[in-house]
Scaffold this motif. Structure first.
Motif, PDB file in Angstrom:
ATOM      1  N   GLY A  47     -14.814  45.125 -18.535  1.00  0.00           N
ATOM      2  CA  GLY A  47     -15.592  46.046 -19.332  1.00  0.00           C
ATOM      3  C   GLY A  47     -16.168  47.189 -18.508  1.00  0.00           C
ATOM      4  N   MET A  48     -16.574  48.244 -19.219  1.00  0.00           N
ATOM      5  CA  MET A  48     -17.026  49.449 -18.548  1.00  0.00           C
ATOM      6  C   MET A  48     -18.420  49.330 -17.958  1.00  0.00           C
ATOM      7  N   TYR A  49     -19.257  48.496 -18.591  1.00  0.00           N
ATOM      8  CA  TYR A  49     -20.683  48.552 -18.249  1.00  0.00           C
ATOM      9  C   TYR A  49     -21.188  47.344 -17.472  1.00  0.00           C
ATOM     10  N   GLY A  50     -20.353  46.402 -17.154  1.00  0.00           N
ATOM     11  CA  GLY A  50     -20.805  45.257 -16.381  1.00  0.00           C
ATOM     12  C   GLY A  50     -21.766  44.370 -17.130  1.00  0.00           C
ATOM     13  N   LEU A  51     -21.556  44.211 -18.416  1.00  0.00           N
ATOM     14  CA  LEU A  51     -22.413  43.359 -19.222  1.00  0.00           C
ATOM     15  C   LEU A  51     -21.800  41.975 -19.371  1.00  0.00           C
TER      16      LEU A  51
ATOM     17  N   THR B 186     -29.131  49.105  -2.517  1.00  0.00           N
ATOM     18  CA  THR B 186     -28.363  50.174  -3.150  1.00  0.00           C
ATOM     19  C   THR B 186     -26.913  49.747  -3.287  1.00  0.00           C
ATOM     20  N   ILE B 187     -26.402  49.792  -4.501  1.00  0.00           N
ATOM     21  CA  ILE B 187     -24.992  49.499  -4.741  1.00  0.00           C
ATOM     22  C   ILE B 187     -24.231  50.817  -4.850  1.00  0.00           C
TER      23      ILE B 187
ATOM     24  N   THR C 272     -21.027  51.007 -12.702  1.00  0.00           N
ATOM     25  CA  THR C 272     -19.892  51.325 -13.559  1.00  0.00           C
ATOM     26  C   THR C 272     -18.870  52.156 -12.791  1.00  0.00           C
ATOM     27  N   GLY C 273     -17.720  52.376 -13.390  1.00  0.00           N
ATOM     28  CA  GLY C 273     -16.707  53.207 -12.762  1.00  0.00           C
ATOM     29  C   GLY C 273     -17.190  54.630 -12.529  1.00  0.00           C
ATOM     30  N   GLY C 274     -18.109  55.065 -13.373  1.00  0.00           N
ATOM     31  CA  GLY C 274     -18.664  56.403 -13.245  1.00  0.00           C
ATOM     32  C   GLY C 274     -19.865  56.492 -12.330  1.00  0.00           C
ATOM     33  N   GLY C 275     -20.316  55.351 -11.807  1.00  0.00           N
ATOM     34  CA  GLY C 275     -21.399  55.352 -10.825  1.00  0.00           C
ATOM     35  C   GLY C 275     -22.778  55.031 -11.357  1.00  0.00           C
ATOM     36  N   THR C 276     -22.893  54.661 -12.617  1.00  0.00           N
ATOM     37  CA  THR C 276     -24.194  54.264 -13.157  1.00  0.00           C
ATOM     38  C   THR C 276     -24.560  52.883 -12.626  1.00  0.00           C
ATOM     39  N   THR C 277     -25.777  52.760 -12.112  1.00  0.00           N
ATOM     40  CA  THR C 277     -26.193  51.521 -11.462  1.00  0.00           C
ATOM     41  C   THR C 277     -27.306  50.814 -12.227  1.00  0.00           C
ATOM     42  N   LYS C 278     -27.399  49.515 -11.982  1.00  0.00           N
ATOM     43  CA  LYS C 278     -28.450  48.688 -12.557  1.00  0.00           C
ATOM     44  C   LYS C 278     -28.817  47.642 -11.519  1.00  0.00           C
ATOM     45  N   TYR C 279     -30.125  47.345 -11.411  1.00  0.00           N
ATOM     46  CA  TYR C 279     -30.602  46.416 -10.385  1.00  0.00           C
ATOM     47  C   TYR C 279     -31.535  45.364 -10.981  1.00  0.00           C
ATOM     48  N   ALA C 280     -31.531  44.205 -10.337  1.00  0.00           N
ATOM     49  CA  ALA C 280     -32.550  43.209 -10.634  1.00  0.00           C
ATOM     50  C   ALA C 280     -33.889  43.746 -10.146  1.00  0.00           C
ATOM     51  N   ASP C 281     -34.964  43.382 -10.842  1.00  0.00           N
ATOM     52  CA  ASP C 281     -36.288  43.874 -10.462  1.00  0.00           C
ATOM     53  C   ASP C 281     -36.644  43.497  -9.024  1.00  0.00           C
ATOM     54  N   SER C 282     -36.164  42.340  -8.586  1.00  0.00           N
ATOM     55  CA  SER C 282     -36.525  41.841  -7.259  1.00  0.00           C
ATOM     56  C   SER C 282     -35.955  42.672  -6.116  1.00  0.00           C
TER      57      SER C 282
ATOM     58  N   ALA D 148     -16.312  48.022 -14.257  1.00  0.00           N
ATOM     59  CA  ALA D 148     -17.557  47.854 -13.511  1.00  0.00           C
ATOM     60  C   ALA D 148     -17.385  46.815 -12.397  1.00  0.00           C
ATOM     61  N   MET D 149     -18.239  46.921 -11.390  1.00  0.00           N
ATOM     62  CA  MET D 149     -18.295  45.932 -10.316  1.00  0.00           C
ATOM     63  C   MET D 149     -19.750  45.599 -10.034  1.00  0.00           C
ATOM     64  N   GLY D 150     -19.961  44.537  -9.292  1.00  0.00           N
ATOM     65  CA  GLY D 150     -21.342  44.163  -9.042  1.00  0.00           C
ATOM     66  C   GLY D 150     -21.481  43.095  -7.979  1.00  0.00           C
ATOM     67  N   TRP D 151     -22.729  42.659  -7.812  1.00  0.00           N
ATOM     68  CA  TRP D 151     -23.063  41.594  -6.868  1.00  0.00           C
ATOM     69  C   TRP D 151     -24.004  40.605  -7.555  1.00  0.00           C
ATOM     70  N   TYR D 152     -23.754  39.320  -7.281  1.00  0.00           N
ATOM     71  CA  TYR D 152     -24.649  38.241  -7.646  1.00  0.00           C
ATOM     72  C   TYR D 152     -25.099  37.571  -6.354  1.00  0.00           C
ATOM     73  N   HIS D 153     -26.180  36.813  -6.437  1.00  0.00           N
ATOM     74  CA  HIS D 153     -26.505  35.942  -5.318  1.00  0.00           C
ATOM     75  C   HIS D 153     -26.943  34.583  -5.845  1.00  0.00           C
ATOM     76  N   GLN D 154     -26.809  33.589  -4.961  1.00  0.00           N
ATOM     77  CA  GLN D 154     -27.222  32.229  -5.296  1.00  0.00           C
ATOM     78  C   GLN D 154     -27.982  31.648  -4.102  1.00  0.00           C
ATOM     79  N   ALA D 155     -29.275  31.448  -4.298  1.00  0.00           N
ATOM     80  CA  ALA D 155     -30.106  30.844  -3.267  1.00  0.00           C
ATOM     81  C   ALA D 155     -29.975  29.326  -3.341  1.00  0.00           C
ATOM     82  N   PRO D 156     -30.286  28.637  -2.249  1.00  0.00           N
ATOM     83  CA  PRO D 156     -30.179  27.175  -2.247  1.00  0.00           C
ATOM     84  C   PRO D 156     -30.987  26.537  -3.380  1.00  0.00           C
ATOM     85  N   GLY D 157     -30.334  25.680  -4.149  1.00  0.00           N
ATOM     86  CA  GLY D 157     -31.006  24.973  -5.225  1.00  0.00           C
ATOM     87  C   GLY D 157     -31.267  25.786  -6.466  1.00  0.00           C
TER      88      GLY D 157
END
Length: 120
Positions: free
Chosen positions: A100-104, A68-69, A52-62, A33-42
């Protein structure tokens, strides 16, 4: 070892769009799996999205409905298309990769980060 290099950050007005890219190199056979994080100031780093490698996506509610990943496995690259950007999206965005496969759980690898600034 895996190296992740982000590109595509910058300054954009509210309502605009940016596309981040992240190229993986090195021991890429260990990545699932691959993904993105972000860090805002403070603030602490937060998960933005995973794929995931198979293309299943998950997003933060915000970011649901705005970001789109996607990934191109042939190019070992993951993308984050960010639309309808808001000032609160301003942060350093980090590419991540998982054994891991699922990005957990916490990522196994991190990029150096790219700054995204959204002006109001």
């Amino acid at each position: 070892q895996v190296r992740l290099v982000e590109s595509g950050g910058g300054l954009v007005q509210a309502g605009g769009s940016l596309r981040l890219s992240c190229a993986a190199s090195g021991s890429i056979f260990s990545i699932n799996a691959m993904g993105w994080y972000h860090q805002a100031p403070g603030k602490q780093r937060e998960l933005v999205a995973t794929i995931t490698g198979g293309g299943t996506t998950k997003y933060a509610d915000s970011v649901k409905g705005r970001f789109t990943i996607s990934r191109d496995n042939a190019k070992n690259t993951v993308y984050l298309q960010m639309n309808s950007l808001k000032p609160e999206d301003t942060a350093v965005y980090y590419c991540t990769a998982y054994k891991g496969m699922y990005g957990l759980g916490p990522p196994d690898y991190w990029g150096q980060g790219t700054q995204v600034t959204v002006s109001s």
